[in-house]
Design a protein around this motif. Structure first.
Motif, mmCIF file in Angstrom:
data_model
loop_
_atom_site.group_PDB
_atom_site.id
_atom_site.type_symbol
_atom_site.label_atom_id
_atom_site.label_comp_id
_atom_site.label_asym_id
_atom_site.label_seq_id
_atom_site.Cartn_x
_atom_site.Cartn_y
_atom_site.Cartn_z
ATOM 1 N N GLU B 19 0.841 -1.192 0.000
ATOM 2 C CA GLU B 19 0.000 0.000 0.000
ATOM 3 C C GLU B 19 0.881 1.249 0.000
ATOM 4 O OE1 GLU B 19 -2.495 0.893 3.430
ATOM 5 O OE2 GLU B 19 -1.314 -0.515 4.592
ATOM 6 N N PRO B 20 0.374 2.371 -0.490
ATOM 7 C CA PRO B 20 1.208 3.580 -0.576
ATOM 8 C C PRO B 20 1.691 3.987 0.804
ATOM 9 C CG PRO B 20 -1.089 4.033 -1.154
ATOM 10 C CD PRO B 20 -0.939 2.562 -1.069
ATOM 11 N N SER B 30 -5.078 4.547 5.278
ATOM 12 C CA SER B 30 -4.379 3.270 5.132
ATOM 13 C C SER B 30 -5.430 2.238 4.813
ATOM 14 C CB SER B 30 -3.650 2.894 6.421
ATOM 15 O OG SER B 30 -4.592 2.589 7.430
ATOM 16 N N ARG B 31 -4.974 1.094 4.297
ATOM 17 C CA ARG B 31 -5.933 0.034 4.017
ATOM 18 C C ARG B 31 -6.654 -0.366 5.291
ATOM 19 N NH1 ARG B 31 -2.177 -3.540 0.033
ATOM 20 N NH2 ARG B 31 -2.446 -2.241 -1.832
ATOM 21 N N ARG B 65 -10.045 9.291 -3.298
ATOM 22 C CA ARG B 65 -8.875 9.030 -2.470
ATOM 23 C C ARG B 65 -8.676 7.528 -2.248
ATOM 24 N NH1 ARG B 65 -6.850 11.796 2.196
ATOM 25 N NH2 ARG B 65 -4.790 10.869 2.465
ATOM 26 N N LEU B 66 -9.754 6.791 -2.108
ATOM 27 C CA LEU B 66 -9.639 5.365 -1.799
ATOM 28 C C LEU B 66 -8.936 4.589 -2.910
ATOM 29 C CD1 LEU B 66 -13.086 4.502 -0.191
ATOM 30 C CD2 LEU B 66 -11.114 5.662 0.776
ATOM 31 N N GLY B 68 -6.382 5.029 -4.359
ATOM 32 C CA GLY B 68 -4.941 4.890 -4.209
ATOM 33 C C GLY B 68 -4.566 3.655 -3.411
ATOM 34 N N TYR B 69 -5.502 3.152 -2.633
ATOM 35 C CA TYR B 69 -5.209 2.032 -1.745
ATOM 36 C C TYR B 69 -5.830 0.738 -2.240
ATOM 37 C CZ TYR B 69 -3.784 5.789 1.312
ATOM 38 O OH TYR B 69 -3.141 6.876 1.835
ATOM 39 N N VAL B 70 -6.754 0.870 -3.156
ATOM 40 C CA VAL B 70 -7.550 -0.262 -3.605
ATOM 41 C C VAL B 70 -7.870 0.000 -5.076
ATOM 42 C CG1 VAL B 70 -10.032 -0.646 -3.561
ATOM 43 C CG2 VAL B 70 -8.652 -1.247 -1.572
#
Lengths: 245, 245
Positions: B19-20, B30-31, B65-66, B68-70
């Motif tokens: 994850e970034p 964060s995830r 925004r999400l 970026g994590y998924v």
DNA sequence: TATCGGTCGATACACTGTATCGACCGCCGC
DNA sequence: GCGGCGGTCGATACAGTGTATCGACCGATA
């Protein structure tokens, strides 16, 4: 809200509500036509392919037209499910003498229907289906269980056997069919799926934290889904046999 | 389309994609945070309550925004499922000697997780979950099956037992939980549901075409869902026992 | 300090199920 | 035969959905 509580003559469930009378229009409609079009769409594109707008378009009709025949989309799904149950009711006539053969027949009919309509298992396992064909299929299942020697007079044991049998059908078909469906959605066969995830799985298993899983993946011949279904079914049948002896 | 086929260094599966890095912003992400918020929403409102926009709003963050994590919403669902699998992995230490007790423990843990997260069974039974906790739970299940006397060395039989056991869990929990969920969505208990559909069912059964079903509905005490789950499980365990003797 | 690169999120798109409501059309009574 | 009316149809609208695009901003590096 909606305070008119005075005598609601319209039956709540679609199984008792009569459909509006046929009417001569350029595009006549009926529940049968609607369900037929929806089945076609679902068989082709999965449950996601079924939207009120698309079903209506297939019938060359405005979307709102459907709401005269169906109160809600989930009622349409109920009708679709019941149409599939019709394929599951075993043919009338002499049922197999052997109780195992009787249950195997019902399981096979159910699996055949699920293979024809891959979306069907997604609808299974929700709140019980109460349509006429669903009830007929349920009655047939109970009849098959009644032929298990020693199970006829004991409702508690019969309930347990029915729960185990039905749950196995739902679980295994849902698993098998959703895999197959996902595979086809991505345009690859099962072989290719294993290839796609294989690198990841190989790395994970190489770490050694899952020795039993690794053994199972590597070892032995992988049975076809049909064989796996039947093999698991035999386990359940053995369990039912053990229930009464 | 998208012709750049030259070396795709980003791993395809979220389980391998890092994850970034954390970043100091007014609303750090964060995830773990995302999955936590999603779990809360799902526990409260069901899977339908989980939308990218709502999860983002719960974290006071823009929806995009999400991503970026998924990569996709279904990856978020995978992460949620894996979080639940963490509750299913039996505690380390000495497992029960009795193999039936071992399998009952795993079944009970699974049911407990499903009762805590009523949406979980909907995610079960799809394509196999490959997250770390899912794999750990699977390994534990295989370990429990390995303790069945005579099953350790036979991969074919072990596969059959695993299929029957897992399918039973999926099927029975999906049935039980989707009923409970539908009941709560309409704000009524199981008692009330039976009352609501009772007139219809009574009329149908009065017609006499479903004698066995009528008998089952009328007769006997209706067990609680927990008892029914355990009773069906015993049938499956008996079947597994019969597999080796 | 100036520039650059990466991050954020506003906007947009193509959908969904369904409530509302105006208009039209066929049938009935006269 | 004709007027009016009631029921039916579907255009429109609304509140959502997942996600692609892209302009703007901001922090870190040269």
């Amino acid at each position: 809200m909606t305070p008119r509580r005075t005598a609601e003559p319209e039956p709540a469930l679609i199984w008792e509500r009569p459909e509006p009378p046929a009417r001569r229009t350029p595009h006549p409609l009926s529940r049968a036509l609607i369900v037929g079009a929806a089945l076609e769409l679902a068989d082709a594109d999965g449950l996601d392919g079924v939207s009120i707008r698309r079903v209506a378009a297939a019938l060359e009709v405005g979307p709102m037209r459907l709401y005269g025949y169906v109160d809600t989309k989930s009622e349409l799904l109920d009708l679709m499910a019941d149409a599939v149950y019709a394929e599951i009711v075993p043919p009338a006539g002499r049922p197999p003498q052997d109780w195992r053969a009787g249950l195997r027949l019902i399981a096979a009919l159910t699996r055949r229907a699920a293979l024809r309509h891959e979306w069907f298992p997604e609808l299974l396992g929700g709140r019980p289906h109460l349509g006429p064909h669903a009830l007929a299929a349920l009655e047939a299942k109970l009849a098959a269980l009644h032929r298990v020697p020693g199970l006829a007079g004991r409702p508690a044991e019969l309930r347990r056997a029915a729960a185990a049998f039905q749950s196995y059908l739902v679980g295994s078909l849902r698993t098998e069919l959703s895999e197959r469906q996902a595979d086809r959605a991505e345009g690859r066969s099962e072989e290719q799926w294993r290839d796609a995830n294989s690198p990841y799985l190989r790395r994970v298993l190489a770490a050694g934290r899952h020795p039993l899983l690794a053994e199972l993946v590597v070892e032995g011949e992988h049975p076809t889904p049909g064989e796996e279904f039947e093999a698991g079914l035999e386990v359940v049948l053995d369990g039912i046999a053990a229930l009464v002896c």
